[in-house]
Design a protein around this motif. Sequence first.
Motif, PDB file in Angstrom:
ATOM      1  N   ASP A 136      -7.533 -21.085  -0.022  1.00 49.77           N
ATOM      2  CA  ASP A 136      -8.136 -21.474   1.249  1.00 49.77           C
ATOM      3  C   ASP A 136      -7.411 -22.661   1.873  1.00 49.77           C
ATOM      4  OD1 ASP A 136     -10.549 -21.385   3.173  1.00 49.77           O
ATOM      5  OD2 ASP A 136     -10.571 -23.470   2.447  1.00 49.77           O
ATOM      6  N   GLN A 137      -6.930 -23.579   1.040  1.00 53.01           N
ATOM      7  CA  GLN A 137      -6.280 -24.785   1.552  1.00 53.01           C
ATOM      8  C   GLN A 137      -4.767 -24.628   1.712  1.00 53.01           C
ATOM      9  OE1 GLN A 137      -7.493 -28.317  -0.607  1.00 53.01           O
ATOM     10  NE2 GLN A 137      -9.657 -27.752  -0.551  1.00 53.01           N
ATOM     11  N   SER A 138      -4.237 -23.471   1.402  1.00 51.22           N
ATOM     12  CA  SER A 138      -2.813 -23.215   1.574  1.00 51.22           C
ATOM     13  C   SER A 138      -2.561 -22.649   2.967  1.00 51.22           C
ATOM     14  CB  SER A 138      -2.309 -22.226   0.521  1.00 51.22           C
ATOM     15  OG  SER A 138      -2.519 -22.732  -0.789  1.00 51.22           O
ATOM     16  N   ARG A 139      -1.330 -22.747   3.401  1.00 53.12           N
ATOM     17  CA  ARG A 139      -1.019 -22.191   4.717  1.00 53.12           C
ATOM     18  C   ARG A 139      -1.015 -20.667   4.651  1.00 53.12           C
ATOM     19  NH1 ARG A 139       5.421 -23.620   5.509  1.00 53.12           N
ATOM     20  NH2 ARG A 139       6.222 -22.343   3.787  1.00 53.12           N
ATOM     21  N   ALA A 140      -1.141 -20.049   5.801  1.00 48.71           N
ATOM     22  CA  ALA A 140      -1.217 -18.595   5.862  1.00 48.71           C
ATOM     23  C   ALA A 140       0.036 -17.970   5.265  1.00 48.71           C
ATOM     24  CB  ALA A 140      -1.388 -18.140   7.305  1.00 48.71           C
ATOM     25  N   GLY A 155     -21.757 -25.934   9.272  1.00 51.06           N
ATOM     26  CA  GLY A 155     -21.181 -27.052   8.529  1.00 51.06           C
ATOM     27  C   GLY A 155     -21.116 -26.775   7.046  1.00 51.06           C
ATOM     28  N   ALA A 156     -22.173 -26.147   6.518  1.00 52.43           N
ATOM     29  CA  ALA A 156     -22.184 -25.810   5.090  1.00 52.43           C
ATOM     30  C   ALA A 156     -21.105 -24.792   4.763  1.00 52.43           C
ATOM     31  CB  ALA A 156     -23.558 -25.271   4.704  1.00 52.43           C
ATOM     32  N   ALA A 157     -20.902 -23.840   5.658  1.00 57.12           N
ATOM     33  CA  ALA A 157     -19.860 -22.837   5.429  1.00 57.12           C
ATOM     34  C   ALA A 157     -18.479 -23.480   5.380  1.00 57.12           C
ATOM     35  CB  ALA A 157     -19.917 -21.778   6.525  1.00 57.12           C
ATOM     36  N   ARG A 158     -18.247 -24.457   6.248  1.00 60.10           N
ATOM     37  CA  ARG A 158     -16.941 -25.104   6.275  1.00 60.10           C
ATOM     38  C   ARG A 158     -16.695 -25.968   5.042  1.00 60.10           C
ATOM     39  NH1 ARG A 158     -14.347 -24.783  11.152  1.00 60.10           N
ATOM     40  NH2 ARG A 158     -15.587 -24.119  12.958  1.00 60.10           N
ATOM     41  N   ARG A 159     -17.765 -26.365   4.355  1.00 59.62           N
ATOM     42  CA  ARG A 159     -17.614 -27.240   3.179  1.00 59.62           C
ATOM     43  C   ARG A 159     -17.563 -26.469   1.871  1.00 59.62           C
ATOM     44  NH1 ARG A 159     -21.534 -30.201   6.148  1.00 59.62           N
ATOM     45  NH2 ARG A 159     -23.202 -29.383   4.811  1.00 59.62           N
ATOM     46  N   SER A 214     -13.125 -14.861   3.239  1.00 62.99           N
ATOM     47  CA  SER A 214     -12.791 -14.245   4.514  1.00 62.99           C
ATOM     48  C   SER A 214     -13.552 -14.910   5.656  1.00 62.99           C
ATOM     49  CB  SER A 214     -13.118 -12.748   4.464  1.00 62.99           C
ATOM     50  OG  SER A 214     -12.685 -12.099   5.623  1.00 62.99           O
ATOM     51  N   HIS A 215     -14.814 -15.235   5.431  1.00 61.66           N
ATOM     52  CA  HIS A 215     -15.608 -15.862   6.498  1.00 61.66           C
ATOM     53  C   HIS A 215     -15.113 -17.270   6.808  1.00 61.66           C
ATOM     54  CE1 HIS A 215     -19.075 -16.458   9.085  1.00 61.66           C
ATOM     55  NE2 HIS A 215     -19.202 -17.651   8.543  1.00 61.66           N
ATOM     56  N   VAL A 216     -14.809 -18.035   5.778  1.00 60.76           N
ATOM     57  CA  VAL A 216     -14.307 -19.394   6.001  1.00 60.76           C
ATOM     58  C   VAL A 216     -12.975 -19.346   6.749  1.00 60.76           C
ATOM     59  CG1 VAL A 216     -13.488 -21.494   4.864  1.00 60.76           C
ATOM     60  CG2 VAL A 216     -15.547 -20.347   4.024  1.00 60.76           C
ATOM     61  N   ALA A 217     -12.126 -18.378   6.402  1.00 63.07           N
ATOM     62  CA  ALA A 217     -10.861 -18.226   7.125  1.00 63.07           C
ATOM     63  C   ALA A 217     -11.112 -17.835   8.578  1.00 63.07           C
ATOM     64  CB  ALA A 217      -9.997 -17.173   6.439  1.00 63.07           C
ATOM     65  N   ALA A 218     -12.114 -16.981   8.807  1.00 65.89           N
ATOM     66  CA  ALA A 218     -12.435 -16.570  10.176  1.00 65.89           C
ATOM     67  C   ALA A 218     -12.960 -17.745  11.004  1.00 65.89           C
ATOM     68  CB  ALA A 218     -13.465 -15.444  10.144  1.00 65.89           C
TER      69      ALA A 218
END
Length: 455
Positions: free
Chosen positions: A248-252, A60-64, A413-417
Amino acid sequence: MQRQLGQIAALAAALLVPGQALAHASEGGFVLLLPTDAYIAGGVASVLATVVLIALIPEGAARRLFRTRDLGRAGPPRGVAVTTALSALLLLWAISQGFAGSQDPVKNPLPLLVWTGLWLFLVAGCGVFGDLWRWLSPFRATLGVMRLFGLRPLLRYPARWGYWPAGLSYLAFAGVLMVHIAPTDPDRLAWMVLAYWGVTALGSALFGARWLLRGEGLGVLMHLYAQLAPLRRRGGRWRLGLPGWDLDQSRAPSVSLAIFMLMSLALGSFDGLNETFRWFGWIGMNPLEFTGRSAVVGPNLTGLILCGPLLVLLYAASVKAGLILVEAGGFGASFRVLAPAILPIAFGYHAAHYLPAALVEGQYLWNMVAHHLGLREITVSTGFFNRQASVRVIWLSQAAAVVLGHVLAIVMSHVAALRLHGSHGRAALSQAPLALFMIFYTLFGLWLLASPRGA
């Protein structure tokens, strides 16, 4: 060992003669006589520790991590037409000075504005303060003239072109920077700037603003770096977050834009590699007998062309290996989604690589501005390269830029993964090969900064 260090110091002093400050398109040579092995080991250890911590923090912390704080309403940008028109007039004046002014690169406004003001300071400023290029691009003036006369673009930009034109124009810019025999010669540079501007103006007339967003390489690069800035305008609001949150919040990105991101790192790295003693050894030349850039045009052009595809292959192999570990498909999507994490590395190395040059050539830039505005000029000094305390601060600042860029890249990279694979464990496992790639690239980047240079 002390004798060798003394010889290297003498070489560094020779390379720092003020008249040679612009020998490599706004970069002088120097060597930092510090315990570089310890610093490099520390930098790599910091990145490795980041990999371990990311794998251990709660999901959860990683996603935030890339959540933002709303700072209030952001009004529409005003005055862009005025600032870009003034920028165009400034560039036209600088081009005229390139033809008619002093042919000394440290006195002529054109090389100083292009290689120091734009390439050193403005590119770095975009990564810290946001999209300054939107306000200062002289190439937007073409659109302003078209609007003034009620003209519309003649054609629709072909979607299949993607960002490939921008990649080609950025490659051409890098060719001038790293391969051209006299990139700071005012007269030659004036013709090259006019050619770049002419192509950009033609593209704008044919395809409108979309050409500036897809076809103009410098503009695309600075827009991407601007998305690393912590304070950004989004959805009509000012938002503040961890650097890179906007990416991070933009589309790929599309495949062409993802490859452009990788190119930014590859070309930046080669810009450092092609000056090292190691590179001169590879191409069979004694760096202490270097006769000028004309002697290395062929090898440098070959390296420039090959570095991009090589890095793309290494990155793609790392992504594919991660997918194999978690027994997942979707290589194309993973390639695109993870590519933005390369940008902090590219930006960190740009800032680190050009910091010493900025310290010297910023003084020449100030003197040029002061001369034309009637302000007090300063005595250009490189004395801070001769004192251990100041050199230590410079090296630590460079190393910090490289290491922090890699740390941010691993976090992004981790959050995207996590978005790709759903669970914390699968994301961490899929990132193992890419994290290993980034750790080795940290080592490579710090080694480049510490390597003796022969050009």
